[in-house]
Design a protein around this motif. Sequence first.
Motif, PDB file in Angstrom:
ATOM      1  N   SER A 271       0.831  -1.209   0.000  1.00 24.20           N
ATOM      2  CA  SER A 271       0.000   0.000   0.000  1.00 24.20           C
ATOM      3  C   SER A 271       0.859   1.250   0.000  1.00 24.20           C
ATOM      4  O   SER A 271       0.522   2.249  -0.661  1.00 24.20           O
ATOM      5  CB  SER A 271      -0.932  -0.001   1.214  1.00 24.20           C
ATOM      6  OG  SER A 271      -1.798  -1.117   1.189  1.00 24.20           O
ATOM      7  N   ALA A 272       1.981   1.218   0.734  1.00 24.30           N
ATOM      8  CA  ALA A 272       2.860   2.385   0.785  1.00 24.30           C
ATOM      9  C   ALA A 272       3.491   2.658  -0.570  1.00 24.30           C
ATOM     10  O   ALA A 272       3.607   3.822  -1.006  1.00 24.30           O
ATOM     11  CB  ALA A 272       3.944   2.164   1.836  1.00 24.30           C
ATOM     12  N   SER A 273       3.909   1.613  -1.257  1.00 26.47           N
ATOM     13  CA  SER A 273       4.528   1.799  -2.569  1.00 26.47           C
ATOM     14  C   SER A 273       3.532   2.376  -3.568  1.00 26.47           C
ATOM     15  O   SER A 273       3.875   3.260  -4.368  1.00 26.47           O
ATOM     16  CB  SER A 273       5.061   0.459  -3.067  1.00 26.47           C
ATOM     17  OG  SER A 273       5.633   0.577  -4.351  1.00 26.47           O
ATOM     18  N   LYS A 274       2.304   1.914  -3.518  1.00 28.87           N
ATOM     19  CA  LYS A 274       1.295   2.437  -4.432  1.00 28.87           C
ATOM     20  C   LYS A 274       0.892   3.863  -4.056  1.00 28.87           C
ATOM     21  O   LYS A 274       0.571   4.675  -4.932  1.00 28.87           O
ATOM     22  CB  LYS A 274       0.071   1.517  -4.425  1.00 28.87           C
ATOM     23  CG  LYS A 274       0.326   0.163  -5.060  1.00 28.87           C
ATOM     24  CD  LYS A 274      -0.914  -0.708  -5.033  1.00 28.87           C
ATOM     25  CE  LYS A 274      -0.648  -2.052  -5.704  1.00 28.87           C
ATOM     26  NZ  LYS A 274      -1.847  -2.940  -5.676  1.00 28.87           N
ATOM     27  N   PHE A 275       0.906   4.164  -2.763  1.00 24.21           N
ATOM     28  CA  PHE A 275       0.522   5.506  -2.326  1.00 24.21           C
ATOM     29  C   PHE A 275       1.565   6.547  -2.716  1.00 24.21           C
ATOM     30  O   PHE A 275       1.221   7.624  -3.223  1.00 24.21           O
ATOM     31  CB  PHE A 275       0.317   5.507  -0.809  1.00 24.21           C
ATOM     32  CG  PHE A 275      -0.001   6.859  -0.243  1.00 24.21           C
ATOM     33  CD1 PHE A 275      -1.287   7.372  -0.309  1.00 24.21           C
ATOM     34  CD2 PHE A 275       0.980   7.626   0.368  1.00 24.21           C
ATOM     35  CE1 PHE A 275      -1.588   8.617   0.215  1.00 24.21           C
ATOM     36  CE2 PHE A 275       0.689   8.875   0.901  1.00 24.21           C
ATOM     37  CZ  PHE A 275      -0.601   9.363   0.827  1.00 24.21           C
ATOM     38  N   TYR A 276       2.838   6.265  -2.473  1.00 28.27           N
ATOM     39  CA  TYR A 276       3.887   7.252  -2.714  1.00 28.27           C
ATOM     40  C   TYR A 276       4.364   7.277  -4.172  1.00 28.27           C
ATOM     41  O   TYR A 276       4.661   8.338  -4.708  1.00 28.27           O
ATOM     42  CB  TYR A 276       5.079   6.983  -1.801  1.00 28.27           C
ATOM     43  CG  TYR A 276       4.836   7.318  -0.354  1.00 28.27           C
ATOM     44  CD1 TYR A 276       4.782   8.635   0.089  1.00 28.27           C
ATOM     45  CD2 TYR A 276       4.658   6.305   0.597  1.00 28.27           C
ATOM     46  CE1 TYR A 276       4.559   8.946   1.417  1.00 28.27           C
ATOM     47  CE2 TYR A 276       4.431   6.604   1.932  1.00 28.27           C
ATOM     48  CZ  TYR A 276       4.373   7.922   2.334  1.00 28.27           C
ATOM     49  OH  TYR A 276       4.147   8.224   3.649  1.00 28.27           O
ATOM     50  N   PHE A 277       4.441   6.107  -4.798  1.00 34.38           N
ATOM     51  CA  PHE A 277       5.052   6.038  -6.126  1.00 34.38           C
ATOM     52  C   PHE A 277       4.151   5.422  -7.197  1.00 34.38           C
ATOM     53  O   PHE A 277       4.557   5.313  -8.350  1.00 34.38           O
ATOM     54  CB  PHE A 277       6.361   5.238  -6.063  1.00 34.38           C
ATOM     55  CG  PHE A 277       7.387   5.849  -5.165  1.00 34.38           C
ATOM     56  CD1 PHE A 277       7.977   7.055  -5.473  1.00 34.38           C
ATOM     57  CD2 PHE A 277       7.753   5.217  -3.980  1.00 34.38           C
ATOM     58  CE1 PHE A 277       8.917   7.632  -4.642  1.00 34.38           C
ATOM     59  CE2 PHE A 277       8.701   5.776  -3.137  1.00 34.38           C
ATOM     60  CZ  PHE A 277       9.282   6.989  -3.469  1.00 34.38           C
ATOM     61  N   ARG A 278       2.969   5.029  -6.841  1.00 30.68           N
ATOM     62  CA  ARG A 278       1.999   4.471  -7.779  1.00 30.68           C
ATOM     63  C   ARG A 278       2.569   3.267  -8.529  1.00 30.68           C
ATOM     64  O   ARG A 278       2.418   3.124  -9.742  1.00 30.68           O
ATOM     65  CB  ARG A 278       1.570   5.553  -8.775  1.00 30.68           C
ATOM     66  CG  ARG A 278       0.233   5.291  -9.468  1.00 30.68           C
ATOM     67  CD  ARG A 278      -0.905   5.323  -8.489  1.00 30.68           C
ATOM     68  NE  ARG A 278      -2.193   5.133  -9.132  1.00 30.68           N
ATOM     69  CZ  ARG A 278      -3.357   5.162  -8.492  1.00 30.68           C
ATOM     70  NH1 ARG A 278      -3.386   5.347  -7.185  1.00 30.68           N
ATOM     71  NH2 ARG A 278      -4.488   4.978  -9.119  1.00 30.68           N
ATOM     72  N   LYS A 279       3.223   2.378  -7.818  1.00 30.69           N
ATOM     73  CA  LYS A 279       3.787   1.187  -8.436  1.00 30.69           C
ATOM     74  C   LYS A 279       3.840   0.052  -7.424  1.00 30.69           C
ATOM     75  O   LYS A 279       3.786   0.289  -6.204  1.00 30.69           O
ATOM     76  CB  LYS A 279       5.182   1.464  -8.993  1.00 30.69           C
ATOM     77  CG  LYS A 279       6.196   1.892  -7.933  1.00 30.69           C
ATOM     78  CD  LYS A 279       7.594   2.028  -8.517  1.00 30.69           C
ATOM     79  CE  LYS A 279       7.702   3.086  -9.582  1.00 30.69           C
ATOM     80  NZ  LYS A 279       9.098   3.266 -10.041  1.00 30.69           N
TER      81      LYS A 279
END
Length: 352
Positions: A217-225
Motif C-alpha cells: 500500500s505504501a509503494s502504491k501511495f507514494y510512487f503508484r507502483k
Amino acid sequence: MGIAAAAATHKLMILGKTPKFSFKNPQILFDKTLIFNSPNSPTHINSLLCLRVNSLHSKSPPVRTHHPIQELLLLLAFLLTLLCFRLLSNALLSDFPLRWQHLIAFSHEAEARTKSYPKHLWRAIVVYEDRRFFRHFGIDPFGIGRAVLSLSARGGGSTITQQLVKNTLLKNERTFSRKILETVLALVLERTMSKQRILSSYVCKIYWGHGINGIESASKFYFRKHPSLLSLAESAMLTGLIPAPELRSPLRDHTSGKTFQARVLKRMVQVGFLDIEMALLAVRQPLYLHLSREEHANGLSDELGVGGKNKQNEEGTESTWKGTWGWERESKIREVCEEMERWAIKVRLGCT
C-alpha cells in the motif's frame, strides 16, 4: 551361674532365636525360670527398661522441623506467579490467542506475496532497522547495550522481531512490563517462524504514514507502483520513513525524505550491501511522488511547494505528479547531495 544362664536365654529370645536348653530335669528348668522372672532380678529390671525405651521410641510422633529458606522460596514463587499474571493482563490484548494464530497463518501468505520484491529493498530495511537480524535469536544484546549507553539517541535497541510482536500482539503502552513480555514473545516467535517469514510479515504490517499499513500500500501511495518495481532510490526513501513515518513524510516536508534516504544509503555502503558509486547515483536521482486528488485537497501538495502537471490515470480520475526534488531549485536538497559526496570522499580516503 543360674542367673547368667537365664540372662543368656532371655537375650536369645529377644533376638528371635530359639535357645537350646540342656536341662534334663523339668523342675530345675522351672526353678531357673522363676528366678529369671523374679521382680528383684536385675536381668528382669534391665529387660523392662529396654522394652519401655523401645516402646517410647516407637510411639513418639515425628518431630517437625521448620525450614525458613524453603518457606521463603515458596513465597517468592507465589509472588512471581502473581506478578506474571499481572503482566499478562496489563500488556496482552484480550484476543491474544486469535492474534497469534492469525500471525502464524499470515506469515505464510506474506512470504509468498513478497518473493518478487527486489533485494535492495530487503537490504535497505534490514540494514536500517536491524542490521544483525539474521544473526540474533530474537533480541539483540549489543543493540540493547548501545541504546542504554546512548540513552536511545541512536535507536531503541528493538529488533524487527520485537517490533512485529509489539505491533500485532501487545497493547500500545510504553511500560516496563510490556517490554519484558515483548522480549519473551520475540524469543518464542523466533523458534516458531523462519527469519524470512518474520521479515515478510513485518514489512506487510508496519505503518508507513497517512493511514497506510504494509509495503504494498505504501509503494502504491507514494510512487503508484508495485513494490517489485521499486528502484534503489525509492526503496531507500521508503525505508527511511519507518521509524517516524508521519514526521518524515516527504508529503509534509519535501526535504526530510531525501535526508533520510541518504542515511539509509550510507548504512548500506558501511555494511557492504552497496558501493559508493551506486549510493551517489541513487541520491542524485530526482524522485516523483504521486498525489491523488484527495491528498491534493487536503493540502499536502501545497506543503511541497513545487509545481507539477496534471494527467488522467487509468481510473479516469485527476492525479498530480510532483517533481519533488529538482536539484536546480531546491537548495536544501543540493546540500544533502553535497554532504553525501563529502562523506563518500572521506570513505574513499579512509580505504586507501
